[in-house]
Write a protein that holds these residues in place. Structure first.
Motif, PDB file in Angstrom:
ATOM      1  N   TYR A 126       0.817  -1.210   0.000  1.00 56.92           N
ATOM      2  CA  TYR A 126       0.000   0.000   0.000  1.00 56.92           C
ATOM      3  C   TYR A 126       0.852   1.262   0.000  1.00 56.92           C
ATOM      4  CZ  TYR A 126      -3.815  -3.206   0.785  1.00 56.92           C
ATOM      5  OH  TYR A 126      -4.713  -4.221   0.628  1.00 56.92           O
ATOM      6  N   ASP A 127       2.153   1.103   0.183  1.00 60.26           N
ATOM      7  CA  ASP A 127       3.069   2.235   0.120  1.00 60.26           C
ATOM      8  C   ASP A 127       3.579   2.369  -1.311  1.00 60.26           C
ATOM      9  OD1 ASP A 127       2.890   2.673   2.888  1.00 60.26           O
ATOM     10  OD2 ASP A 127       4.429   1.145   3.272  1.00 60.26           O
ATOM     11  N   LEU A 128       4.113   3.547  -1.628  1.00 63.19           N
ATOM     12  CA  LEU A 128       4.692   3.744  -2.952  1.00 63.19           C
ATOM     13  C   LEU A 128       5.873   2.805  -3.142  1.00 63.19           C
ATOM     14  CD1 LEU A 128       4.630   7.641  -3.279  1.00 63.19           C
ATOM     15  CD2 LEU A 128       3.011   5.980  -4.220  1.00 63.19           C
ATOM     16  N   VAL A 129       5.952   2.182  -4.308  1.00 60.06           N
ATOM     17  CA  VAL A 129       7.000   1.218  -4.594  1.00 60.06           C
ATOM     18  C   VAL A 129       8.069   1.836  -5.489  1.00 60.06           C
ATOM     19  CG1 VAL A 129       7.496  -1.029  -5.634  1.00 60.06           C
ATOM     20  CG2 VAL A 129       5.397  -0.713  -4.324  1.00 60.06           C
ATOM     21  N   TYR A 130       7.646   2.591  -6.491  1.00 66.03           N
ATOM     22  CA  TYR A 130       8.611   3.165  -7.436  1.00 66.03           C
ATOM     23  C   TYR A 130       8.431   4.665  -7.668  1.00 66.03           C
ATOM     24  CZ  TYR A 130       4.809   3.085 -10.777  1.00 66.03           C
ATOM     25  OH  TYR A 130       3.617   3.303 -11.389  1.00 66.03           O
ATOM     26  N   VAL A 135      14.568   6.884 -10.592  1.00 62.60           N
ATOM     27  CA  VAL A 135      14.865   6.174 -11.832  1.00 62.60           C
ATOM     28  C   VAL A 135      13.875   5.054 -12.144  1.00 62.60           C
ATOM     29  CG1 VAL A 135      16.705   5.032 -13.137  1.00 62.60           C
ATOM     30  CG2 VAL A 135      17.309   6.569 -11.294  1.00 62.60           C
ATOM     31  N   LYS A 136      13.432   4.335 -11.127  1.00 62.33           N
ATOM     32  CA  LYS A 136      12.642   3.124 -11.354  1.00 62.33           C
ATOM     33  C   LYS A 136      11.226   3.412 -11.839  1.00 62.33           C
ATOM     34  CE  LYS A 136      15.042  -0.062  -8.374  1.00 62.33           C
ATOM     35  NZ  LYS A 136      14.944  -1.000  -7.267  1.00 62.33           N
ATOM     36  N   THR A 137      10.724   2.459 -12.619  1.00 62.02           N
ATOM     37  CA  THR A 137       9.339   2.474 -13.085  1.00 62.02           C
ATOM     38  C   THR A 137       8.682   1.168 -12.647  1.00 62.02           C
ATOM     39  OG1 THR A 137       9.821   1.374 -15.176  1.00 62.02           O
ATOM     40  CG2 THR A 137      10.021   3.790 -15.140  1.00 62.02           C
ATOM     41  N   ALA A 138       7.400   1.044 -12.887  1.00 58.61           N
ATOM     42  CA  ALA A 138       6.690  -0.202 -12.580  1.00 58.61           C
ATOM     43  C   ALA A 138       7.303  -1.361 -13.361  1.00 58.61           C
ATOM     44  CB  ALA A 138       5.210  -0.058 -12.904  1.00 58.61           C
ATOM     45  N   ASP A 139       7.723  -1.104 -14.596  1.00 61.08           N
ATOM     46  CA  ASP A 139       8.359  -2.153 -15.397  1.00 61.08           C
ATOM     47  C   ASP A 139       9.637  -2.656 -14.739  1.00 61.08           C
ATOM     48  OD1 ASP A 139       6.348  -2.007 -17.301  1.00 61.08           O
ATOM     49  OD2 ASP A 139       7.500  -0.710 -18.646  1.00 61.08           O
ATOM     50  N   ASP A 140      10.400  -1.767 -14.132  1.00 60.65           N
ATOM     51  CA  ASP A 140      11.621  -2.168 -13.435  1.00 60.65           C
ATOM     52  C   ASP A 140      11.299  -3.093 -12.261  1.00 60.65           C
ATOM     53  OD1 ASP A 140      13.389  -0.603 -15.054  1.00 60.65           O
ATOM     54  OD2 ASP A 140      12.876   1.170 -13.873  1.00 60.65           O
ATOM     55  N   ILE A 141      10.252  -2.758 -11.523  1.00 57.92           N
ATOM     56  CA  ILE A 141       9.862  -3.568 -10.368  1.00 57.92           C
ATOM     57  C   ILE A 141       9.390  -4.950 -10.835  1.00 57.92           C
ATOM     58  CG2 ILE A 141       8.345  -3.722  -8.356  1.00 57.92           C
ATOM     59  CD1 ILE A 141      10.460  -1.410  -8.259  1.00 57.92           C
ATOM     60  N   ALA A 142       8.609  -4.988 -11.897  1.00 56.13           N
ATOM     61  CA  ALA A 142       8.150  -6.271 -12.439  1.00 56.13           C
ATOM     62  C   ALA A 142       9.339  -7.107 -12.911  1.00 56.13           C
ATOM     63  CB  ALA A 142       7.166  -6.046 -13.585  1.00 56.13           C
ATOM     64  N   MET A 143      10.312  -6.466 -13.550  1.00 63.18           N
ATOM     65  CA  MET A 143      11.507  -7.174 -14.028  1.00 63.18           C
ATOM     66  C   MET A 143      12.313  -7.722 -12.852  1.00 63.18           C
ATOM     67  SD  MET A 143      13.311  -8.403 -16.403  1.00 63.18           S
ATOM     68  CE  MET A 143      12.578  -7.667 -17.832  1.00 63.18           C
ATOM     69  N   GLU A 144      12.430  -6.942 -11.791  1.00 67.38           N
ATOM     70  CA  GLU A 144      13.148  -7.407 -10.603  1.00 67.38           C
ATOM     71  C   GLU A 144      12.470  -8.642 -10.020  1.00 67.38           C
ATOM     72  OE1 GLU A 144      13.375  -4.088  -7.902  1.00 67.38           O
ATOM     73  OE2 GLU A 144      14.762  -2.983  -9.214  1.00 67.38           O
ATOM     74  N   TRP A 145      11.137  -8.637 -10.005  1.00 68.84           N
ATOM     75  CA  TRP A 145      10.404  -9.790  -9.486  1.00 68.84           C
ATOM     76  C   TRP A 145      10.658 -11.008 -10.373  1.00 68.84           C
ATOM     77  CZ3 TRP A 145       4.623 -11.189  -9.908  1.00 68.84           C
ATOM     78  CH2 TRP A 145       4.294 -12.180  -8.979  1.00 68.84           C
ATOM     79  N   PHE A 146      10.587 -10.805 -11.685  1.00 70.55           N
ATOM     80  CA  PHE A 146      10.872 -11.911 -12.610  1.00 70.55           C
ATOM     81  C   PHE A 146      12.277 -12.472 -12.369  1.00 70.55           C
ATOM     82  CE2 PHE A 146      12.900 -13.481 -16.462  1.00 70.55           C
ATOM     83  CZ  PHE A 146      12.067 -14.557 -16.756  1.00 70.55           C
ATOM     84  N   GLU A 147      13.247 -11.593 -12.251  1.00 77.17           N
ATOM     85  CA  GLU A 147      14.628 -12.040 -12.051  1.00 77.17           C
ATOM     86  C   GLU A 147      14.788 -12.804 -10.738  1.00 77.17           C
ATOM     87  OE1 GLU A 147      16.740  -8.360 -12.545  1.00 77.17           O
ATOM     88  OE2 GLU A 147      16.680  -8.506 -14.753  1.00 77.17           O
ATOM     89  N   GLN A 148      14.056 -12.386  -9.724  1.00 76.62           N
ATOM     90  CA  GLN A 148      14.081 -13.093  -8.437  1.00 76.62           C
ATOM     91  C   GLN A 148      13.489 -14.498  -8.588  1.00 76.62           C
ATOM     92  OE1 GLN A 148      11.594 -11.233  -5.465  1.00 76.62           O
ATOM     93  NE2 GLN A 148      11.673 -13.019  -4.138  1.00 76.62           N
TER      94      GLN A 148
END
Length: 156
Positions: A126-130, A135-148
């Protein structure tokens, strides 16, 4: 009997899983769906586990042996966009639902659907993520999750 908030919320998440299952023609072990809603910006991504490999939506055919499994996924840009549009519509419906019930809208939803177990796990933020990152965007966060997830599968 009237629907309660939780029922409607669950139905929208199930719709996201359903369209992702349709995209992969019901042939995946797990589905991962990333949803973001920050500063009124909607974003999503989805990827899969197929044959023990984490694979992005446009790389599904890298996880199958088309000759032995006698199949090939249609990963056209049009199909990807169609799924993403449906997920975005579901995120908008979740926002509307949260507003109607005076509930806080999640800024991030991560869904993991285990096809074999027929189970859905969800993680909400519920807090801001990016948005507060320079620098980060929602796409960056999704990519980080995929890489994890990909690293987790590679370490098995």
């Amino acid at each position: 009997m009237t629907k309660v908030f939780e029922d409607s919320f669950s139905e929208l998440q199930a719709d996201m899983v359903s369209i992702c299952m349709e995209y992969v023609r019901d042939k995946a072990e797990k589905i991962f769906i990333y949803c973001s809603f920050e500063e009124r910006v909607i974003s999503n991504d989805f990827f899969y586990c197929i044959n023990g490999k984490a694979v992005k939506k446009h790389k599904l055919n890298d996880a199958v042996d088309a000759i032995t499994e006698n199949m090939e996924y249609n990963t056209s840009v049009e199909r990807q966009k169609a799924v993403m549009n449906i997920i975005n519509d579901d995120i908008k419906k979740i926002y509307k639902l949260c507003s109607e019930y005076k509930r806080e809208m999640p800024t991030e939803i991560k869904l993991v659907y285990d096809v074999r177990e027929n189970s859905l796990k969800a993680e909400y933020k519920y807090d801001l993520v990016y948005s507060n990152d320079p620098v980060k965007t929602a796409d960056d966060i999704a990519m980080e999750w995929f890489e994890q997830i990909e690293a987790d599968f590679n370490n098995k």
